[in-house]
Each structure stands twice: as structure tokens, then as C-alpha cells.
Design a protein around this motif. Structure first.
Motif, mmCIF file in Angstrom:
data_model
loop_
_atom_site.group_PDB
_atom_site.id
_atom_site.type_symbol
_atom_site.label_atom_id
_atom_site.label_comp_id
_atom_site.label_asym_id
_atom_site.label_seq_id
_atom_site.Cartn_x
_atom_site.Cartn_y
_atom_site.Cartn_z
ATOM 1 N N GLU A 56 -1.278 3.662 -10.212
ATOM 2 C CA GLU A 56 -0.756 2.391 -9.706
ATOM 3 C C GLU A 56 -0.196 1.563 -10.870
ATOM 4 O O GLU A 56 0.863 0.937 -10.742
ATOM 5 C CB GLU A 56 -1.864 1.622 -8.990
ATOM 6 N N ASP B 187 -9.723 5.934 -10.444
ATOM 7 C CA ASP B 187 -8.547 5.133 -10.783
ATOM 8 C C ASP B 187 -7.710 4.876 -9.526
ATOM 9 O O ASP B 187 -7.670 5.703 -8.622
ATOM 10 C CB ASP B 187 -7.662 5.856 -11.810
ATOM 11 N N ARG B 188 -7.009 3.741 -9.497
ATOM 12 C CA ARG B 188 -6.102 3.432 -8.380
ATOM 13 C C ARG B 188 -4.827 4.246 -8.572
ATOM 14 O O ARG B 188 -4.182 4.164 -9.615
ATOM 15 C CB ARG B 188 -5.776 1.947 -8.340
ATOM 16 N N LEU C 134 0.797 -1.229 0.000
ATOM 17 C CA LEU C 134 0.000 0.000 0.000
ATOM 18 C C LEU C 134 0.829 1.280 0.000
ATOM 19 O O LEU C 134 0.278 2.376 -0.121
ATOM 20 C CB LEU C 134 -0.942 0.020 1.209
ATOM 21 N N SER D 183 -8.007 5.574 -4.173
ATOM 22 C CA SER D 183 -8.765 5.819 -5.402
ATOM 23 C C SER D 183 -8.745 7.325 -5.640
ATOM 24 O O SER D 183 -8.922 8.103 -4.713
ATOM 25 C CB SER D 183 -10.205 5.343 -5.252
ATOM 26 N N VAL E 201 -1.489 4.278 -1.458
ATOM 27 C CA VAL E 201 -2.456 3.918 -2.490
ATOM 28 C C VAL E 201 -3.851 4.419 -2.100
ATOM 29 O O VAL E 201 -4.172 4.496 -0.906
ATOM 30 C CB VAL E 201 -2.461 2.387 -2.745
#
Length: 133
Positions: A119, A98-99, A57, A80, A78
Motif C-alpha cells: 500500500e 503488511d497492508r 480499498l 493484510s 487492499v
């Protein structure tokens, strides 16, 4: 006697834009295998590098922008994406949802607090290792 016609300010900006050319300047950076630098169109002087994946993460990012800030080892988390934007590493478009990775929050917000990295752009550099048990 020849007098230089180069404006000292212009010369300074050119030197900053060219980056460090000294051998010792990058002696304290992390292994090259994990090092990827990218410039994006919003700020042609920006250099972003993945130093290491600390967990699934979090990652450690080096951020160089001679016009605003320098973070040698900044923790990114990390999440969204809450808003659309541009990936600081790849220059790709980021859509809401999006991540992404973003700078870790702190009491004093970093100058690049709104920056985002997809990501998938980090996975292209160094895929997340999953243990097989």
C-alpha cells in the motif's frame, strides 16, 4: 549472400523484452500522471502500472508479463498480507501483516493471483485523496 546468425527465438525474446516501441501501442492507456511502471528482479520482463485508484480499498492495475499473462485493467483490493513476499511494484520486501493490494478473487484465479503490492508503494505514486468536510 549473407545469412543471419541470429536465432529467431532469441530475436523474439529480445523484441518482447524491449517492450513496445510503436507509438500506437500505448494510445489506449490512461493518463501518464497516474502511470508508474516498475520491474522487479524475480521477473525482469514484468511491468506493473497503476491505472487509477477506484476507491479507498481498490485500485486498477495494468500487469504485463510476456512470459505468463497480460491484464490491461485488473482490479486489486487492499488486505493484510497473509504471507511474506516481494512487492511487484517497488521490489520491497513484504512481511506478513503488511497492508497490501492483491488481485481481486474470481472463479478462475488469475495467473498473478499471489502477487502483492505494498500500500505504501502505491501511496508513493498517488496518495489517497481524503475529503475535508
Amino acid at each position: 549472400m549473407l545469412v543471419s546468425q541470429v536465432d529467431p527465438w532469441v530475436q523474439t525474446i529480445r523484441l518482447l523484452s524491449s517492450g513496445s516501441r510503436c507509438a500506437d501501442a500505448r494510445a489506449d492507456t490512461t493518463p501518464v500522471a497516474k502511470h508508474r511502471t516498475s520491474s522487479i528482479s524475480r521477473s525482469p520482463h514484468l511491468k506493473v502500472s497503476l491505472i487509477e485508484r477506484t476507491t479507498s480499498l481498490t485500485v486498477t492495475i495494468a500487469w504485463w508479463d510476456p512470459t505468463s499473462c497480460f491484464y490491461g485493467a485488473q482490479i486489486w483490493r487492499v488486505a493484510s498480507a497473509k504471507v511474506s513476499g516481494i512487492c511487484a511494484l517497488s521490489g520491497q520486501r513484504i512481511r506478513r501483516g503488511d497492508r497490501i493490494f492483491h488481485p481481486q478473487r474470481s472463479k478462475a484465479a488469475p495467473v498473478n493471483a499471489r502477487a502483492m503490492i505494498l500500500e505504501s508503494a502505491l501511496n508513493a505514486i498517488e496518495p489517497l485523496q481524503t475529503s475535508r468536510v
